[in-house]
Design a protein around this motif. Structure first.
Motif, short mmCIF file in Angstrom:
data_model
loop_
_atom_site.label_atom_id
_atom_site.label_comp_id
_atom_site.label_asym_id
_atom_site.label_seq_id
_atom_site.Cartn_x
_atom_site.Cartn_y
_atom_site.Cartn_z
N GLN A 15 -63.02 1.54 13.62
CA GLN A 15 -62.29 2.53 14.56
C GLN A 15 -62.86 3.49 14.35
O GLN A 15 -62.43 4.35 13.33
N VAL A 59 -59.95 5.99 16.61
CA VAL A 59 -59.16 5.99 17.57
C VAL A 59 -59.01 7.54 17.44
O VAL A 59 -58.46 8.70 17.64
N ALA A 103 -68.57 4.20 14.87
CA ALA A 103 -67.28 3.30 15.16
C ALA A 103 -66.49 2.44 16.53
O ALA A 103 -67.41 3.30 17.45
N LYS A 104 -66.05 1.67 16.99
CA LYS A 104 -65.29 1.06 17.56
C LYS A 104 -64.32 2.19 18.86
O LYS A 104 -63.42 2.48 17.72
N THR A 105 -64.82 2.57 19.81
CA THR A 105 -63.75 3.24 20.37
C THR A 105 -63.00 2.74 21.61
O THR A 105 -61.83 2.94 22.09
N ASP A 106 -64.23 0.73 21.38
CA ASP A 106 -63.34 0.09 22.04
C ASP A 106 -63.53 -1.51 22.08
O ASP A 106 -64.51 -1.84 21.76
N PRO A 107 -62.45 -1.82 20.99
CA PRO A 107 -62.63 -2.52 20.58
C PRO A 107 -62.77 -4.03 20.56
O PRO A 107 -63.81 -4.81 20.25
#
Length: 398
Positions: free
Chosen positions: A150, A152, A180-184
């Motif tokens: 993630q 953040v 990377a995940k910015t909106d999981p």
């Protein structure tokens, strides 16, 4: 020019997929790479050496566009294919070093800000900075949407937490293009990309991975790794499309690398068969040997045509600025699948032809047997390519 164990056949350069600039590029590279002597017993030191040499030789300029000091106006798939094919014929590690400079910086070429392109691409072309592409995770390889890492938003920029693994150039790279995940909750639509310098606090690249064909690989660990807002690469949540666009450019070049290894295996087989005597004649005099050599040549040429077609399709579309006449992604998938699978068969047959020498550590066919195996997995395993092609077929008939 007839092929030998140290010089590939260049008859394919006459095919209409290439222009005179491509032919000159391949022919200029041949004597240069043949003259290089790199001690590859330490893969990390050797990779650094190859990057330095490729930069000094001007070959890494084909990994970036002219606006950043590159050799051509834009990334040219046919040039990448020919470069990788020629390098892989002589040294798969040299090919790896070249390819990762392009793949590792490709997202910056496609979506980087003016400052990012200025700070990284010129250094990549000179061999002053080593690049890496950080997409895969322990539980997210082919299934990119399963990514757990993630990013953040933080007061200082972005805070990255998680792991990446199977990262080529891990531990020797100067920077990483990290996804990377910015909106999981959004799956593949919630991924963003970032440029992360190797010396950024919170990034640990010390977990090296040893593999059967040695080249630099590592697991990256990010723990409270904070990067500036300006490290964001492209649009927020646009990382998946950016990663796929990057892979689309370089997937056909993986096929080029497989071709180079297969051509070297065929040259080694011809050399061995022409000199190995048994039962009063050479191995090449036996019809069974001739049939095997013929099958190897056909496997190489069939894969080459798919590879050159895929590269030409992408270049033609980019040059004309119009949608392609066919499905570029499917064409690249066909090239990658057939070239890597066919090369594996060719190298296996070359090893078998060598008999006991084929499995002796230190012989060329033995190292090729190990080198080719990973190409059927990385940048999309064969099974993933089959799915891409199958979906394209279904779209074309409905």
């Amino acid at each position: 020019m007839a092929a030998s164990a140290s010089s590939p056949n260049t008859a394919h350069l006459a095919l209409p997929f290439f222009d005179d600039a491509h032919r000159a590029l391949a022919r200029d590279l041949l004597p240069w790479v043949a003259a290089q002597s790199v001690d590859e017993r330490d893969d990390r030191a050797a990779c650094r050496d190859w990057v330095k040499r490729l930069g000094q030789g001007g070959w890494l300029r084909y990994c970036v566009p002219a606006s950043a000091g590159g050799a051509l106006e834009r990334l040219d798939s046919r040039a990448l294919v020919l470069l990788r094919e020629t390098l892989a014929f002589h040294s798969p590690l040299a090919d790896f070093a070249f390819a990762m400079q392009g793949l590792g910086s490709g997202a910056i070429t496609l979506a980087g800000s003016a400052a990012q392109q200025r700070d990284y691409l010129g250094a990549v072309a000179r061999g002053d900075k080593i690049a890496a592409f950080a997409l895969s995770e322990p539980e997210a390889g082919s299934d990119v949407g399963a990514m757990a890492m993630q990013a953040v938003a933080a007061p200082q920029g972005w805070r990255l937490d998680g792991q990446k693994t199977w990262i080529s150039n891990g531990g020797i790279a100067d920077f990483y293009c990290v996804f990377a995940k910015t909106d999981p909750a959004a799956g593949s639509r919630g991924i963003s990309a970032f440029v992360v310098d190797a010396n950024t606090p919170g990034l640990d690249s010390s977990a090296h991975i040893e593999v059967m064909a040695p080249h630099p690989l590592a697991t990256l660990r990010f723990e409270n790794c904070t990067v500036a807002r300006e490290a964001q690469l492209g649009e927020v949540n646009g990382g998946f499309k950016l990663a796929m666009r990057t892979l689309d450019i370089f997937r056909a070049s993986v096929a080029g690398a497989a071709l180079g290894m297969a051509r070297r295996a065929l040259a080694e087989a011809v050399r061995h068969a022409s000199t190995r005597r048994m039962f009063g004649q050479t191995l090449a005099d036996f019809q069974l040997t001739q049939a095997k050599l013929g099958e190897m040549a056909a496997l190489i040429d069939s894969a080459a045509l798919l590879t050159y077609r895929a590269a030409w399709m992408r270049d033609d579309s980019e040059k004309r600025g119009v949608p392609p006449a066919g499905d570029i992604t499917a064409a690249a998938a066909m090239a990658k699948m057939c070239a890597t699978e066919n090369a594996s068969r060719v190298i296996d047959m070359a090893l078998q032809m060598h008999g006991g020498l084929g499995v002796k550590v230190g012989t060329k066919v033995e190292s090729l047997y190990r080198d080719i195996r990973s190409l059927r997995i990385y940048e999309g395993a064969t099974e993933v390519q089959q799915l891409i092609i199958g979906k394209s077929v279904l779209r074309s008939v409905t």
